[in-house]
Design an enzyme around this catalytic site. Structure first.
Site, short mmCIF file in Angstrom:
data_model
loop_
_atom_site.label_atom_id
_atom_site.label_comp_id
_atom_site.label_asym_id
_atom_site.label_seq_id
_atom_site.Cartn_x
_atom_site.Cartn_y
_atom_site.Cartn_z
N CYS A 121 0.79 -1.23 0.00
CA CYS A 121 0.00 0.00 0.00
C CYS A 121 0.82 1.27 0.00
O CYS A 121 0.27 2.34 -0.10
CB CYS A 121 -0.92 0.02 1.23
SG CYS A 121 -0.04 0.25 2.79
N GLY A 122 2.11 1.20 0.14
CA GLY A 122 2.89 2.42 0.20
C GLY A 122 2.73 3.09 1.55
O GLY A 122 2.44 2.46 2.54
#
Length: 282
Positions: A121-122
């Site tokens: 997801c960063g």
């Protein structure tokens, strides 16, 4: 794990083919945590990020992450090394990186919550467009233009350069290209954001910023975080084989970037900055 982790891990699997099963070895993309610490000359030390990544090019990942988040410029970094602090056990030494700054550790609100990132997801809770406006300006038109032929060739050139993907089939890639389609650098990781940090960090540490004459090609979809990192590095064109998010498109349009998605075969969608694509028949 007591030694230095590598980009691949070998495991035993049972392969099923039709109604027949057999044992074999398989190579997997390694996923390990990386803790990024900042240290100042006065002895202050702080953890700013813990990310799940594929080991390799860890210093570039740290430099790219810090630059993309506005926490440290290449000139502000004195040294990067694996951590030898007493609180880090030997088995985790190669999973902890200390970035030694030339000045104090930045006193930013973001450091009060630490960045927790994953390979999927960063950066969670990354700053929105309002915060980005405070430290980045729209990119000028600049010298970069691309023909459709150059665009269509980027995915294959990126794939051909993915050495670890060929062994595991489980890695994202980010590549820097010239406007003529020449590959400059490529990095791989289980996380697409990490791959971008690595390749942009490579450029930062080698004195290559800003990347105003380059194109960034990513193997997955394009998120706000990827566009934010590209903008901070001055990249005018970002291309991807999959779709962008709505916020990625908003960022590209506001900051004068070209964003290309669904780049497959001889077609693509240009979501922003079509003026950088030339030799097109309407």
């Amino acid at each position: 794990m007591t030694g230095r982790p590598g980009p691949t891990t070998r495991v035993r699997v049972r392969r099923l083919t039709g109604a027949t099963a057999g044992d074999r070895r398989d190579d997997l993309a390694t996923e390990e945590p990386l803790e990024i610490r900042l240290a100042s000359p006065d002895g202050t030390r702080r953890t700013v990020a813990i990310t799940m990544r594929t080991p390799g090019h860890d210093f570039e990942l740290a430099a790219g992450f810090l630059h993309g988040e506005g926490l440290a410029t290449p000139d502000g970094i004195a040294a990067i090394g694996y951590c030898a602090d007493e609180d880090v056990p030997p088995e985790a030494r190669y999973n902890t990186v200390t970035v030694r700054l030339r000045g104090p550790v930045p006193d930013l609100p973001s450091l009060d919550r630490h960045f927790l990132t994953s390979s999927a997801c960063g950066v969670c809770g990354s700053a929105g467009l309002d915060a980005l406006r405070d430290r980045c300006r729209p990119l000028p038109p600049g010298p970069v233009t691309l023909t459709p032929e150059v665009l269509y060739g980027l995915p294959d050139r990126l794939r051909e350069a993915q050495g670890v993907f060929g062994k595991t089939g489980g890695l994202h890639a980010a590549g820097l290209f010239t406007a003529e389609g020449e590959l400059v650098a490529v990095r791989e990781d289980v996380g697409r954001h990490n791959a971008v940090d690595k390749v942009l960090g490579w450029s930062a540490l080698s004195g290559g910023l800003p990347l105003d004459r380059h194109v960034l090609m990513v193997s997955g979809r394009t998120s706000y975080e990827i566009m934010q990192k590209a903008l901070a590095a001055g990249v005018p064109v970002v291309c991807a084989v999959s779709a962008p998010s709505s916020l990625a498109v908003d960022l590209a349009r506001e900051f004068g970037m070209t964003l290309v998605g669904f780049l497959r075969g001889e077609r693509c969608n240009v979501y922003a900055g079509f003026d950088r694509v030339r030799s097109v028949v309407e």
